[in-house]
Design an enzyme around this catalytic site. Sequence first.
Site, PDB file in Angstrom:
ATOM      1  CD  GLU A  42      37.275  41.783  44.038  1.00  0.00           C
ATOM      2  OE1 GLU A  42      38.443  41.978  44.428  1.00  0.00           O
ATOM      3  OE2 GLU A  42      36.727  42.494  43.170  1.00  0.00           O
ATOM      4  CB  CYS A  53      41.350  45.487  39.267  1.00  0.00           C
ATOM      5  SG  CYS A  53      42.736  46.525  39.812  1.00  0.00           S
ATOM      6  CG  HIS A  59      39.666  45.143  43.600  1.00  0.00           C
ATOM      7  ND1 HIS A  59      40.043  43.888  43.171  1.00  0.00           N
ATOM      8  CD2 HIS A  59      40.679  45.983  43.275  1.00  0.00           C
ATOM      9  CE1 HIS A  59      41.244  43.950  42.627  1.00  0.00           C
ATOM     10  NE2 HIS A  59      41.654  45.207  42.668  1.00  0.00           N
TER      11      HIS A  59
END
Length: 232
Positions: free
Chosen positions: A211, A109, A209
């Site tokens: 994660e 990001c 994202h």
Amino acid sequence: MVGITSYLEPATWGGWERSAALIPQQYVDAVTAAGGTAVLLPAQPGEAPHRLLNRLDALVVSGGPDVDPARYGSEPHPRTGAPQSLRDSWELALLRGAIDNDLPVLAVCRGMQVLNVAFGGTLLQHLPDRVGDETHQIALGEFYRRTVTVQSGSKLGAILGERPEVLCYHHQAVDRIGTGLRPVAWSEDGTVEGLELPDARFALGVQWHPEADPTDGRLFRALVNTLEEKTA
């Protein structure tokens, strides 16, 4: 040993309210699930990046606030957040050093935007001005799941395939692409969602994202697997 750059934000715990170096636990979980050991890299002044990088095996540049437009020669948009000069300087130095040392890099990001700026690129400071909607950041603290198109034959495509579903949360995006970087993923409105440095062992940036999706650890596994391939 996978270094993860950290946020620098006001935080509250117990009876304390202080400025804190922090990272969402999801980054740590994603690295450890992939077989790495996560190390937090708080922003700090000085020449530490050069000494630090010799002790790391890979670098994750995390998400966070807007990059200072002065870093890419622009005036701030009314919707651009206040600059965080220390974090900008720290992450730019880490990224440049990691690339110079051929350290595997995953930029997430804001991290992808830092990667682009590090190579002389610019940013679009408020994406709704161009695309006409706010689907890339639909609400404060809420991810938006969308399908992106990944270029066939790219490193990112080899990891994720050509039509992965991803979790987006950003109001800025890359504009002019930095020298040597290659765009390899796009949303349906044409926004660049992925960058890679073709000559590097592993240097990928994604605007989403990864994660935040514990069901899909492929990018973090690919990062750690790159280290295992080198030592095999």
